[in-house]
Design a protein around this motif. Structure first.
Motif: not given
Lengths: 160, 372, 362, 151
Positions: C31-55
């Motif tokens: 469960i811990e691994w899944t949680l970490v993986g999910l939060s990473m996934l959400i982080f990457v997707a969100l941060f990617g979008l923000i970075l593209v906008y910022l760029e």
């Protein structure tokens, strides 16, 4: 040793030119007031073209639906692209004389290069250049226009 | 076994088709580039994708109507093209235009040259990968286009010169605007140099690249800033003055290096010269008619007439063969880009693909001028 | 659940405890691994979008433009709209492409970036993997991405793509060296390869201040080489829009293209995060010797903001490079690496070793 | 050299050339057989030195085909026009001058494409703008009912 100094100085000079370039872009980055682009459809109300702007050929009519076109056909002759067609008709004046007047002044905007030759050549100043510049339409046939309004007549004081 | 395998491997020529739709050919030019790794072995330009048959169309048009077609050849030096035909017709008819017209035409031509060089500069930067230059160049060019629009009614296809004069008189705001522009642009031009000219990456990529010797420039008929960077004194404004160029002081930019950076620098220097010419003329525009009296239907006397003008890209020649009717018998435009293009293969052999883009942008190609 | 913005170990350990109370250890692990993986996934997707906008906004400001303004206030939703568009696009596979490799390539690229992000310390206790060879792990993983690019270029059956991929290969292999050497320089200074250890060592002062000359040189080299690693800025030869149309991803469309696009921005984040960790003290706040009042104010700002502030600063620098400089040519890229960066780097390692040996640092 | 001097100097050059004063420039009429030799002399004679071929124009007169060469000397800045006619309309052939002025290579190719003039010894006589099998649009007898609208 000399080569070493030269080596280091090329690196430093190269870095300096890079920093200079970054100074130019950075200068503009921190001055958003200098932005020159416009947001076009939003600023439509305030957008005014210059008075000589050549947008399309129009035929101004006065409040009595009178125009100045005598149907002489000089604009048709002067047009390099064949975008003007003049169709005339014969009418009888109240004095009983037969007279040639304009029936339809057909203008193909799709073929027009906006060269201003017809406006320049018009002896009566009947056609002028309009200010409209948004000409996009869904169908090509809409680009063919009849410039004289239906029921319009020649102005009284226009000499032929 | 391994020998056997080596025999079986075929080495093909690696031909990359750049264009007709490619970001750096600036139009529908197609280059068949023969590559060996990154090295360009041969370039074969294929043209004709935007051929509009202007020379054929002129044969059925009256003389004033020809002029608006020339806007569409080299659209970045539209005024000079118009001027060339107008001058040729005036020359044939022996019409003397007023001083005012001459000065107006010269001013317009120099503004057009500036606009063209600005566009070239920003596109050059973009080809080299510095995208920001593109917006700075366009920003400044917009001011010139506004001046054009105010006086001529159009921004690109001006159709401003007519046989015997110009289409409209100057707009009352013209002088004020041009002065504003020259003041502003003198301030901005050093920024151009700071951003691109002095940049170490830009210098590394252009200095010594694709050198063209003076002899080759003459032999290939390479004119304009491209030829002058090689030392070929080909400025028609200097050697065969027309309009008001005989009354202004300016230097013909001649360089000896002839490489990509030389061609770049020649154009930057020409912008300063154009500003000088404008400064000399803008305060003393003589009074006079803006249009000489011409006949309703212009007919040229029988014979052949040739007029050379200096456009932003080089020497434009207009050859009119008249048989005395109202239409010309044969018109030929000796367009500068047509001659300049073919030196590309000579310059690029043995260089890299990235260099092809750099060299091409210093040749300053405008494709409709090749195809006409 | 205990939550402390200054120390995430309380949060993670409380989650771990509450899970362990009711579940067997294996399930807790899962469960811990899944949680970490999910939060990473959400982080990457969100941060990617923000970075593209910022760029897009940053480059617009450099170029005196407004940038996206239509979708949402100041165009804030523009990248989301773009993402939806990319999701709906048809996935085109060229006729004579190597289908398997062609489809595999974007996944390699995106998986590699995910793997690298696991070792990034976002704040105290907020780090998925904390090896004792963390720095080595990140540098090893981030160089794997080039395989995806090479595969994409080769499998597309497009001449532009192949040239772009080959350029990318040559470039990344060279610049991996510079990145590695700057990492070694800083490891010498820190004395550990564990990322959390490196960050902890900077509690008394960031390495870029403590290491003075060699650290600054290493920082500049890391910025240059890092920009090259991400295939950005003046080093975007693999894409080289004006030469190779779009380089290695010419033939990709839809979500596969989005993977390359996203990977580029996440790589940008990883490089910036590594620079932050190695030179700018990770999530450690800025301290100045004995200015107690100042230091306390700085301590008040949570570490996660410190970390993202520094990362954003470096991302901004890299964007500034991209929107100012012309592109280098392929041979010049190699010249820069082998004739300038490598010798300077080697000398810098010597200098750093000397300084550490003699204790000439702060 | 003034234009009068040019006329006398050019007349001396070879016998097969008729030199006259055109509306603007000195015009030399040369037979195709002597064109190449004449042009070579124009470039190589020290006091003429016509090293710059400005423009090369093919013209279709109804009775014959012509090529007009505008030449300039970059050292002396004098200009002349050279013309050469060929009466054969089915296969109008002129010698190529591309070995004298390399720029002629593509101007000749253009002329070949649009007028059907054939330049002997030009190594690259492919069509330039148009496809193979297209007519020669700048000829006066060219007709294309679908694309050309008569006015």
């Amino acid at each position: 040793m000399k080569a070493l100094i030269q080596y280091i100085s090329t690196i430093l000079q190269g870095l300096l030119t890079l920093v200079k370039g970054m100074a130019v872009t950075g200068h503009y980055f921190f001055r958003p007031k200098l932005i020159t682009t416009q947001q076009y459809p939003e600023n439509r109300q305030t957008l005014k073209m210059f008075d000589r702007f050549r947008g399309e050929v129009i035929m101004p009519h006065d409040e009595n639906n009178h125009h100045k076109c005598t149907g002489c056909g000089i604009c048709e002759m002067n047009c390099p692209n064949g975008s003007i067609e003049i169709i005339t008709k014969m009418i009888e004046t109240p004095e009983g004389k037969k007279k040639k007047v304009i029936d339809k002044h057909i203008y193909h905007l799709g073929m027009c290069t906006l060269c201003n030759l017809c406006v320049k050549a018009c002896p009566t100043g009947a056609i002028v250049m309009g200010q409209k510049f948004e000409h996009a339409v869904w169908d090509r046939t809409q680009l063919t226009k009849v410039l004289n309004q239906p029921g319009s007549e020649l102005m009284k004081d226009v000499k032929e | 076994m391994s020998n056997n395998l080596q025999d079986k491997i075929e080495t093909q020529e690696y031909i990359v088709n750049m264009g007709p739709q490619h970001p750096s050919t600036h139009g529908v030019l197609r280059l068949m580039v023969n590559l060996e790794g990154e090295i360009v072995k041969n370039v074969d330009p294929v043209v004709g994708y935007i051929h509009s048959g202007i020379e054929k169309m002129t044969e059925s048009l009256a003389y004033p109507q020809i002029i608006h077609l020339t806007d569409r050849m080299d659209y970045l030096s539209a005024h000079m093209n118009n001027e060339a035909v107008a001058l040729c017709i005036e020359n044939a008819l022996q019409v003397e235009v007023s001083d005012r017209v001459k000065v107006i035409r010269t001013l317009m031509a120099e503004l057009q040259r500036l606009a063209s060089h600005q566009l070239w500069w920003c596109v050059m930067g973009m080809d080299m990968g510095a995208l920001t230059t593109f917006f700075y160049g366009l920003r400044d060019r917009e001011m010139i286009l506004d001046i054009f629009e105010e006086t001529c009614g159009a921004r690109l296809t001006l159709n401003y010169s007519t046989p015997g004069g110009v289409m409209f008189d100057l707009h009352p705001n013209f002088q004020k605007r041009v002065k504003e522009f020259t003041k502003y642009f003198r301030k901005v031009l050093p920024e151009y140099n700071q951003l691109l000219t002095g940049n170490v990456i830009f210098k590394e990529r252009t200095v010594g690249l694709g050198p063209l010797s003076k002899e080759d420039a003459i032999a290939y008929g390479v004119t304009g800033p491209t030829g002058r960077a090689s030392g070929f004194a080909c400025d028609v404004r200097k050697h065969n003055p027309y309009s008001a160029y005989d009354r202004v002081q300016f230097n013909e930019i001649l360089r000896t290096d002839g490489d990509t950076f030389g061609r770049y620098q020649a154009r930057i220097d020409e912008m300063y010269e154009s500003l000088n010419i404008i400064d000399q003329l803008i305060d003393n525009i003589p009074e006079g008619d803006y249009q000489a009296k011409m006949k309703g239907v212009i007919k040229l006397p029988e014979g052949e007439f040739y007029q050379r003008v200096e456009t932003a890209r080089g020497e434009l020649g207009v050859y009119i063969l008249s048989d005395g009717k109202k239409n010309p018998y044969r018109v030929k435009f000796r367009s500068p880009v047509f001659s300049n293009l073919w030196v590309l293969n000579h310059l690029i052999k043995g260089q890299k693909i990235a260099d092809l883009v750099a060299v091409m942008s210093t040749l300053d190609l405008v494709i409709p001028d090749i195809d006409r | 659940m205990a939550f402390d913005i200054y120390d995430f170990t309380t949060l993670t350990s409380s989650i771990h405890q509450s899970l362990s109370e009711s579940l067997p250890p294996l399930a807790v692990e899962m469960i811990e691994w899944t949680l970490v993986g999910l939060s990473m996934l959400i982080f990457v997707a969100l941060f990617g979008l923000i970075l593209v906008y910022l760029e897009r906004k940053v480059c617009a400001l450099f170029q005196q433009r407004l940038g996206p303004m239509r979708v949402g206030k100041w165009g804030l939703l523009q990248t989301i709209a773009d993402f939806v568009k990319l999701l709906m696009k048809e996935l085109i596979t060229p006729n004579r492409a190597d289908k398997f490799l062609y489809n595999l390539a974007p996944f390699i690229v995106i998986i590699v970036t995910f793997m690298a992000i696991a070792a990034i310390p976002f704040a105290k206790g907020l780090q998925a993997l904390d090896f004792d060879i963390g720095v080595f792990y990140v540098s090893a993983i981030s160089s794997l991405g080039v395989i995806g690019i090479l595969l994409a270029g080769w499998a597309s059956n497009n001449k532009y793509s192949l040239i772009g991929a080959m350029r990318s290969g040559a470039q990344i292999i060279s610049y991996e060296l510079s990145v590695g050497l700057t990492l070694i320089t800083m490891i010498i200074f820190a004395g550990t390869m564990q990322i959390s250890g490196i960050v902890d060592a900077q509690a008394s002062g960031w390495f870029i201040f403590r290491g003075h000359i060699p650290a600054i040189i290493a920082f500049i080299i890391f910025l240059i080489a890092g920009t090259a690693e991400t295939n950005r800025g003046p080093f975007d030869l693999a894409e080289a829009e004006s030469e190779l149309t779009a380089g290695f991803h010419t033939e990709y469309s839809g979500i596969k293209f989005a993977f390359f696009f996203l990977a580029e921005y996440v790589n940008l984040f990883i490089v910036s995060a590594m620079a932050t960790v190695l030179f700018l003290g990770g999530w450690q706040p800025l301290h100045f010797g004995s200015f107690e009042g100042f230091n306390q104010v700085m301590d008040f700002i949570p570490p996660i903001f410190w970390f993202f502030g520094k990362v954003m600063f470096i991302i901004y620098m890299i964007m500034w490079f991209k929107w100012t400089f012309p592109r280098l040519r392929v041979d010049q890229i190699l010249t820069l690496e082998w004739k300038y960066l490598l010798p300077v780097n080697l000398f810098n390692i010597l200098l750093m070793t000397l300084i550490v040996l003699m204790g000439w640092h702060f | 050299m003034s234009q009068d001097e040019l006329i006398s100097r050019l007349s001396q050059l070879t016998e097969e050339v008729t030199v006259s004063m055109g509306p603007q420039y000195v015009t030399c009429q040369v037979a195709p057989t002597h064109l190449h030799q004449f042009c070579k002399k124009l470039k190589e004679e020290k006091d003429l030195a016509f090293d710059y071929l400005i423009s090369l124009t093919g013209v279709d007169m109804p009775e014959y085909m012509t090529t007009v060469y505008h030449l300039e000397s970059t050292t002396y800045r004098h200009m002349i026009v050279v013309k050469s006619n060929t009466a054969n309309r089915t296969e109008p052939t002129l010698p190529s001058v591309c070995d004298i002025w390399p720029t002629a290579l593509w101007h000749e190719r253009e002329s070949h494409d649009l007028l059907g003039l054939v330049y002997e010894n030009n190594p690259d006589q492919r069509r330039l703008f148009l496809e193979d099998g297209w007519g020669f649009p700048l000829r006066k007898d060219y007709s294309d009912p679908t694309r050309i609208v008569e006015r």
